[in-house]
Design a protein around this motif. Structure first.
Motif, PDB file in Angstrom:
ATOM      1  N   VAL A  92       3.834   0.899  -7.911  1.00  0.00           N
ATOM      2  CA  VAL A  92       2.560   0.547  -8.528  1.00  0.00           C
ATOM      3  C   VAL A  92       2.743   0.406 -10.036  1.00  0.00           C
ATOM      4  O   VAL A  92       3.277   1.296 -10.703  1.00  0.00           O
ATOM      5  N   GLN A 117      -1.841  -0.101 -15.077  1.00  0.00           N
ATOM      6  CA  GLN A 117      -2.661  -1.117 -15.739  1.00  0.00           C
ATOM      7  C   GLN A 117      -3.106  -0.595 -17.104  1.00  0.00           C
ATOM      8  O   GLN A 117      -3.826   0.400 -17.197  1.00  0.00           O
ATOM      9  N   LYS A 130      -2.249   6.323  -8.195  1.00  0.00           N
ATOM     10  CA  LYS A 130      -1.445   5.695  -7.146  1.00  0.00           C
ATOM     11  C   LYS A 130       0.050   5.864  -7.425  1.00  0.00           C
ATOM     12  O   LYS A 130       0.822   6.207  -6.522  1.00  0.00           O
ATOM     13  N   ARG A 131       0.447   5.635  -8.660  1.00  0.00           N
ATOM     14  CA  ARG A 131       1.876   5.670  -9.003  1.00  0.00           C
ATOM     15  C   ARG A 131       2.447   7.088  -8.940  1.00  0.00           C
ATOM     16  O   ARG A 131       3.562   7.293  -8.433  1.00  0.00           O
ATOM     17  N   THR A 178      -4.547   3.463 -11.373  1.00  0.00           N
ATOM     18  CA  THR A 178      -3.160   3.055 -11.103  1.00  0.00           C
ATOM     19  C   THR A 178      -2.180   4.210 -11.296  1.00  0.00           C
ATOM     20  O   THR A 178      -1.171   4.295 -10.586  1.00  0.00           O
TER      21      THR A 178
END
Length: 763
Positions: free
Chosen positions: A526, A529, A126-127, A123
């Motif tokens: 995003v 997590q 992605k972020r 994550t």
């Protein structure tokens, strides 16, 4: 075999050597009819200088401020790095940042916490715009070789074996805070390192592999510190006699010499490597200029190297296998004596029981990771083993290809089947055998491994639980020869068969199918997590005017490894939780360290809350009285109170920042040492706000349990002092001097602020 020049050396036309002397320049001018520049100018003609110059953002080549082209981390470092960067204002990854998952791949300890870390990484990629390599796809360094390295570029990684010099990439392994600096647009600040030439000549004889050459070099240079914190530049006609895989196998082990980085001249074989991997445009031919000067030189005649073994418990404890077999009991006796220094005599240890019918017999063989898991290593090992059996007794053999593309090619060309038929087990890409999280041998067993390190307990045993097994480092070829003899130690030079040397074909579709690549595009929508084990760093105080330190550990081993400062193995699962991980600090070397550090930390916590620290820790009352007698100006309200350790030479081995940060979160303010084993460990201390004190060898005015008062330490750091006055408070009060060493302006400011996180928040 290997010669270390006492002086520097001149390299002419990339092939001819002249050792430095008052007459050297004249000799070169006369023999080669060349205009010879001075040493300073000729030193700029190395490959290393040109790459450093291209990446230096300062106007001063003596004080470098390096910006790297790419960053790499694995799953026991990237969580802490990103958490630190987030706390310091991270918005996106400014340069390519690759997050691999090759250390906690098994998800075998602590319930969900390892996979939670992996999802955190995905994550975050992605972020913030990074690359995420899922577990079992590739070990960090093989992925970097296959997909990241570029000629003339620089890569910074949070793993000590970040070495891609054979491919023309100058790479360095550092603690996580140095990557944080790059993520926040800052620089890697160092004095320009010296460059030591490694001149290769000749050609290896059949059966001698890259690990043999690497161990021979390590054995020759480690103890003297010949290349410590320097760049090793591989040159000479012997380079051309080595394949790309062979060069890579030597290069990755340069970390064990304690050098800063490495770089090699490049040629058509390296060009072919890039082309095989679909990246021909990333190749760049690199050579030193016509007349280059090196600050030292390691002369290696490859034809004289023989199969090597690094006996427990250090990669520099080297012998030829022939020498070991010829002097078996004498050498084992010496190894056992050295081992008791590392083991502190806490547990019985012997290797003599491995001798059967005059031969040393081992229980396990491993070919794995960034050093051993290369295509050529495994293919050559399979050739030696073809048609043999490893036997149905205690001996086992595990092989870990370094990436899934290598694994697939072994399956396609039949090598995988050859290995499995012998009784060997072939597993997925994983670094576990290198740091104690996979294939732990039985108690008292001896394992031979083509991996990177053989420190105590790095194979997974636990002295504190009465367990001991050990590792000897060898090349894959001699491991295979030993396996073919059912565990009887055998050099691969005894193998008289053929090496088939199949051609390697790289299949990049595997990565296209599984690797997440943001292509540098961040997506702030995003959500990261988290898992219950992923914790933020606790608050850390700024450096106070004075310090009062209790010595809670005293280590007199010649070298203290990062594995002894914070163990590897299953503890790696807790590296996303600073307080949980800190419970393991020094557990193998000083089991009472954590309790002692926590006890004195109570005083500092009380002081920070405006309470009387003496009430929290009553023993301070008598100590403070003695300090006031010697220093009437001492102020308890502005005196930080905490712990320190003394070690002769701490920090050999891993780049792991947790070797320092665990001490910090337990209230550590400093280390005291005769010297620091690596630049990266000293940097880790400073990035976590800890003072890297120095004291001359043999002059220790304090012992474990004593207090040390350091008045006006903040002023000394602010003014860039190289030394500071201190008082040892035991039965009596003794004044002495602590060295601070050289620090950059940023390093001093980080220490003043208390840690790197505080430094960036203040900015």
């Amino acid at each position: 075999m290997i010669q270390l020049y006492k002086n520097g050396a001149w390299l002419i036309n990339g092939t001819e050597l002249v050792e430095d002397s008052p007459e050297a320049k004249a000799q070169i001018q006369q023999k080669y009819d060349k205009v010879v520049p001075g040493k300073e100018e000729a030193g700029k003609n190395t490959i290393a200088y040109s790459i450093l110059q291209a990446h230096n953002t300062s106007d001063n080549m003596e004080d470098l401020k390096i910006k790297f082209d790419k960053l790499t981390s694995h799953d026991i470092t990237f969580v802490g790095i990103i958490q630190t960067a987030r706390a310091s204002g991270l918005e996106r990854f400014p340069i390519p940042y690759v997050l691999t998952n090759c250390h906690n791949s098994l998800c075998a300890v602590g319930g969900t916490i390892n996979e939670d870390d992996h999802m955190f990484g995905l994550t975050c990629a992605k972020r913030y715009g990074g690359v995420y390599v899922p577990p079992h796809q590739a070990v960090i360094h093989q992925f970097a070789r296959e997909m990241l390295a570029e000629g003339g570029k620089m890569i910074l990684g949070s793993d000590s074996h970040t070495r891609y010099g054979a491919l023309g990439t100058m790479a360095m392994g550092e603690g996580g805070p140095e990557l944080v600096k790059q993520l926040l647009g800052r620089t890697y600040d160092i004095k320009r390192p010296e460059v030591v030439g490694v001149y290769l000549t000749g050609k290896p004889v059949p059966g001698v592999g890259p690990q043999d050459v690497a161990l021979a070099i390590i054995g020759a240079v480690f103890e003297s510190g010949y290349v410590k914190n320097k760049v090793m530049e591989f040159v000479g006609p012997g380079v051309e006699n080595l394949s790309a895989d062979y060069r890579i196998g030597i290069d990755v082990m340069t970390t064990e010499t304690t050098c800063l980085s490495s770089i090699w001249k490049t040629d058509d074989k390296i060009k072919e490597f890039y082309e095989i991997h679909g990246r021909g445009g990333d190749f760049r031919e690199l050579n030193p200029k016509e007349v280059a000067y090196y600050d030292g030189l390691v002369y290696v005649d490859l034809s004289q190297i023989r199969p090597m073994i690094a006996m427990p418990f250090h990669p520099s404890n080297t012998y030829t296998i022939e020498e070991l077999n010829a002097n078996l009991m004498d050498i084992l006796e010496d190894v056992e004596k050295k081992a008791q220094i590392s083991l502190d005599g806490k547990i019985p240890y012997t290797l003599k029981d491995k001798v059967k019918n005059g031969r040393l017999c081992v229980e396990q063989g491993i070919i794995a990771g960034c050093a051993g898991g290369g295509f050529e290593n495994i293919c050559d090992a399979a050739d030696i083993l073809r048609g043999a059996s490893i036997g149905a007794d205690a001996f086992t053999l595990s092989v870990y290809p370094a990436s899934t593309p290598i694994y697939m090619e072994l399956a396609k060309n039949g090598v995988l089947a050859d290995l499995l038929q012998t009784g060997a087990v072939v597993k997925t890409a994983f670094c576990g055998p290198c740091f104690g999280a996979g294939d732990t041998p039985a108690n008292n067993a001896l394992s031979i491994r083509h991996s990177t390190r053989n420190f105590p307990n790095r194979e997974g045993s636990k002295i504190q639980n009465g367990q001991i097994s050990s590792v000897a480092l060898m090349d894959a070829r001699s491991i295979a020869a030993t396996a073919a003899n059912k565990g009887r130690l055998t050099p691969a030079t005894e193998y008289a068969g053929e090496y088939r040397r199949p051609v390697y074909h790289f299949d990049g579709q595997i990565y296209e199918n599984r690797v997440f690549d943001s292509k540098g595009k961040a997506d702030s929508s995003v959500e990261i997590q988290f898992g219950p084990n992923i914790k933020d760093w606790p608050s850390m105080p700024k450096l106070t005017d004075n310090l009062l330190l209790k010595t809670v550990a005293e280590i007199h081993d010649p070298v203290t490894t990062t594995d002894e400062l914070i163990p590897s193995g299953e503890t790696s699962s807790y590296r996303s939780n600073p307080l949980k991980l800190a419970e393991f600090a020094l557990s193998r070397k000083a089991p009472d360290y954590v309790g002692l550090a926590k006890e004195i930390q109570k005083a500092e916590l009380a002081r920070e809350q405006g309470e009387n620290p003496v009430k929290a820790v009553p023993e301070l009352e008598g100590v403070w009285s003695k300090i006031k007698e010697a220093c009437p100006e001492a102020d308890v309200e502005n005196t930080g109170i905490g712990s320190t350790i003394f070690a002769v030479k701490p920090g050999d081995g891993s780049a792991r920042e947790q070797a320092a940060s665990c001490q910090k979160v337990l209230g550590g303010w400093a280390n005291i040492a005769n010297e620091y084993a690596t630049k990266r460990y000293r940097s880790n201390l400073m990035n976590w706000g800890m003072l890297p004190f120095l004291i001359p060898e043999g002059k220790l005015p304090f012992r474990k349990g004593d207090f040390i008062f350091v008045p006006e330490i903040r002023k000394a750091v602010e003014e860039g002092s190289r030394e500071v006055r201190a008082l040892a408070v035991g039965e009596t009060v003794t004044e002495f001097t602590l060295g601070l060493g050289e620090m950059t302006e940023d390093e001093r400011e980080i220490i003043l602020q208390g840690c790197l996180i505080n430094y960036y928040r203040a900015k």
